[in-house]
Design a protein around this motif. Structure first.
Motif, PDB file in Angstrom:
ATOM      1  N   TYR A 266     -89.349  -7.862 -13.967  1.00  0.00           N
ATOM      2  CA  TYR A 266     -88.888  -6.619 -13.337  1.00  0.00           C
ATOM      3  C   TYR A 266     -89.950  -5.533 -13.473  1.00  0.00           C
ATOM      4  O   TYR A 266     -90.834  -5.591 -14.337  1.00  0.00           O
ATOM      5  CB  TYR A 266     -87.585  -6.126 -13.979  1.00  0.00           C
ATOM      6  N   TYR A 267     -89.856  -4.543 -12.593  1.00  0.00           N
ATOM      7  CA  TYR A 267     -90.670  -3.325 -12.634  1.00  0.00           C
ATOM      8  C   TYR A 267     -89.711  -2.189 -12.321  1.00  0.00           C
ATOM      9  O   TYR A 267     -89.161  -2.118 -11.222  1.00  0.00           O
ATOM     10  CB  TYR A 267     -91.800  -3.426 -11.611  1.00  0.00           C
ATOM     11  N   PHE A 268     -89.509  -1.309 -13.285  1.00  0.00           N
ATOM     12  CA  PHE A 268     -88.535  -0.220 -13.152  1.00  0.00           C
ATOM     13  C   PHE A 268     -89.255   1.118 -13.207  1.00  0.00           C
ATOM     14  O   PHE A 268     -90.065   1.363 -14.102  1.00  0.00           O
ATOM     15  CB  PHE A 268     -87.503  -0.293 -14.276  1.00  0.00           C
ATOM     16  N   ARG A 269     -88.925   2.000 -12.229  1.00  0.00           N
ATOM     17  CA  ARG A 269     -89.500   3.344 -12.178  1.00  0.00           C
ATOM     18  C   ARG A 269     -88.376   4.367 -12.285  1.00  0.00           C
ATOM     19  O   ARG A 269     -87.533   4.447 -11.391  1.00  0.00           O
ATOM     20  CB  ARG A 269     -90.265   3.531 -10.862  1.00  0.00           C
ATOM     21  N   PRO A 270     -88.333   5.140 -13.339  1.00  0.00           N
ATOM     22  CA  PRO A 270     -87.240   6.111 -13.506  1.00  0.00           C
ATOM     23  C   PRO A 270     -87.128   7.091 -12.349  1.00  0.00           C
ATOM     24  O   PRO A 270     -86.027   7.467 -11.957  1.00  0.00           O
ATOM     25  CB  PRO A 270     -87.587   6.818 -14.814  1.00  0.00           C
ATOM     26  N   LEU A 271     -88.270   7.501 -11.801  1.00  0.00           N
ATOM     27  CA  LEU A 271     -88.294   8.390 -10.643  1.00  0.00           C
ATOM     28  C   LEU A 271     -88.859   7.619  -9.463  1.00  0.00           C
ATOM     29  O   LEU A 271     -90.036   7.237  -9.465  1.00  0.00           O
ATOM     30  CB  LEU A 271     -89.136   9.633 -10.927  1.00  0.00           C
ATOM     31  N   GLY A 272     -88.022   7.370  -8.465  1.00  0.00           N
ATOM     32  CA  GLY A 272     -88.395   6.488  -7.380  1.00  0.00           C
ATOM     33  C   GLY A 272     -89.537   6.963  -6.517  1.00  0.00           C
ATOM     34  O   GLY A 272     -90.158   6.153  -5.822  1.00  0.00           O
ATOM     35  N   HIS A 273     -89.865   8.262  -6.549  1.00  0.00           N
ATOM     36  CA  HIS A 273     -90.975   8.757  -5.742  1.00  0.00           C
ATOM     37  C   HIS A 273     -92.297   8.698  -6.504  1.00  0.00           C
ATOM     38  O   HIS A 273     -93.332   9.108  -5.977  1.00  0.00           O
ATOM     39  CB  HIS A 273     -90.703  10.198  -5.296  1.00  0.00           C
ATOM     40  N   ARG A 274     -92.286   8.188  -7.724  1.00  0.00           N
ATOM     41  CA  ARG A 274     -93.487   8.040  -8.529  1.00  0.00           C
ATOM     42  C   ARG A 274     -93.668   6.572  -8.904  1.00  0.00           C
ATOM     43  O   ARG A 274     -92.713   5.796  -8.911  1.00  0.00           O
ATOM     44  CB  ARG A 274     -93.425   8.905  -9.795  1.00  0.00           C
ATOM     45  N   LEU A 275     -94.920   6.186  -9.244  1.00  0.00           N
ATOM     46  CA  LEU A 275     -95.208   4.796  -9.589  1.00  0.00           C
ATOM     47  C   LEU A 275     -95.112   4.516 -11.081  1.00  0.00           C
ATOM     48  O   LEU A 275     -95.063   3.356 -11.488  1.00  0.00           O
ATOM     49  CB  LEU A 275     -96.614   4.410  -9.091  1.00  0.00           C
ATOM     50  N   GLU A 276     -95.079   5.569 -11.905  1.00  0.00           N
ATOM     51  CA  GLU A 276     -95.019   5.368 -13.342  1.00  0.00           C
ATOM     52  C   GLU A 276     -93.706   4.691 -13.743  1.00  0.00           C
ATOM     53  O   GLU A 276     -92.635   5.056 -13.244  1.00  0.00           O
ATOM     54  CB  GLU A 276     -95.156   6.696 -14.090  1.00  0.00           C
ATOM     55  N   GLY A 277     -93.810   3.702 -14.607  1.00  0.00           N
ATOM     56  CA  GLY A 277     -92.618   3.006 -15.055  1.00  0.00           C
ATOM     57  C   GLY A 277     -92.955   1.971 -16.092  1.00  0.00           C
ATOM     58  O   GLY A 277     -93.933   2.102 -16.831  1.00  0.00           O
TER      59      GLY A 277
END
Length: 312
Positions: A266-277
């Motif tokens: 999985y790859y999860f990003r807390p803020l969907g408009h950013r790539l950090e996760g």
């Protein structure tokens, strides 16, 4: 020596360098020196006796692949995987995957949780499939392009930039067995349209029968206006890739984005408009949790029937 894995026509053995030097060096010389023209003096070094090694052997006991794990030089340094080599006639048979898993198992047993490697650029997607992400710029070593990569094996890997995001996304797509779930705001320009990601998606979708890719969007109109490349791929493979747009106001307010496959990645990003996760490749519990979270939202969302008539 101990056998750590047996996979049909080959097995993987943990070996000490002094006990298996002839086999290890013969494979490495064939691949690196004779095939890739690496100078012999650059292929050999003084680290071999200090390293943990694996050798892959065929049913007759002949060496067909090698790899090594270099211990950390101090408390803050990572352990390093290197000298990964598989004879040409055995490539594509899963030998490299099995050796890499055996080396990661050894690192975990030793408590070496930070793992680094220098991947040949041609093998970068292979390591990404196992959770390694690129670090820094590409460089040339022994006349061959390389990319430094890194992975944590005791916790999720932090993803903090576009290169890492593309690598882990492509890797997770390739890792999928038969199913992939993607939750995105508007198809993530710069990520889901990256050539490496599209290539991985194309390879997955044409792998064989039973592949299912479900893409759930909060905004279906924006990628339609932008003629997103993934839509064109989906038009050619409508029985494999399906799109839906969330309709419930509660779902529209969901802030995050994620990708989950059916092999524990999985790859999860807390803020969907950013790539950090964060991302992991061997986290079955977390991947299943995201898939279970995805399912009811998918079922109450509307099919993007307008995508079928784009004329891309």
């Amino acid at each position: 020596m101990s056998t750590v894995a047996s996979r049909g026509p080959f097995r993987i053995d943990d070996v000490a360098f002094d006990d298996a030097a002839d086999a290890l060096l013969a494979v490495r010389e064939t691949v690196f020196v004779l095939e890739q023209n690496v100078p012999l003096e650059e292929e050999r070094d003084a680290l071999d006796p200090q390293c943990r090694h694996v050798v892959a052997r065929d049913r007759g006991g002949a060496a067909i692949g090698t790899g090594r794990l270099v211990p950390p030089r101090d408390g803050d340094a990572p352990a390093c995987i290197g000298r990964m080599a598989v004879l040409r006639e055995w490539r594509g048979a899963g030998v490299g995957d099995a050796m890499l898993q055996a080396l990661l198992r050894q690192a975990r047993q030793q408590g070496w949780n930070d793992i680094a490697l220098n991947a040949q650029v041609s093998a970068q997607s292979f390591y990404a499939r196992h959770g390694f992400v690129p670090v820094g710029e590409r460089f040339v070593e022994a006349g061959i392009g390389h990319q430094a990569m890194r992975r944590r094996i005791d916790r999720p890997q932090a993803i903090d930039g576009r290169d890492a995001a593309i690598a882990v996304t492509a890797g997770l797509i390739r890792q999928a067995r038969r199913k992939l779930c993607v939750y995105s705001r508007e198809l993530d320009p710069g990520l889901l349209d990256a050539p490496r990601v599209l290539e991985a998606m194309r390879d997955l979708c044409t792998r064989g029968a039973g592949i299912q890719v479900q893409v759930l969007l909060q905004d279906a109109a924006t990628p339609q206006r932008a003629l997103a490349p993934l839509l064109a791929l989906a038009q050619r493979l409508p029985s494999v890739i399906a799109f839906r747009e969330v309709a419930d106001p509660v779902d529209r307010g969901y802030p995050s984005a994620y990708l989950a496959n059916d092999d524990g990645g999985y790859y999860f990003r807390p803020l969907g408009h950013r790539l950090e996760g964060e991302a992991e490749t061997g986290a079955g519990g977390r991947a299943r949790q995201l898939a279970e979270q995805f399912r009811p939202v998918w079922e109450r969302s509307r099919p993007c029937s307008e995508y079928r008539a784009l004329g891309l």
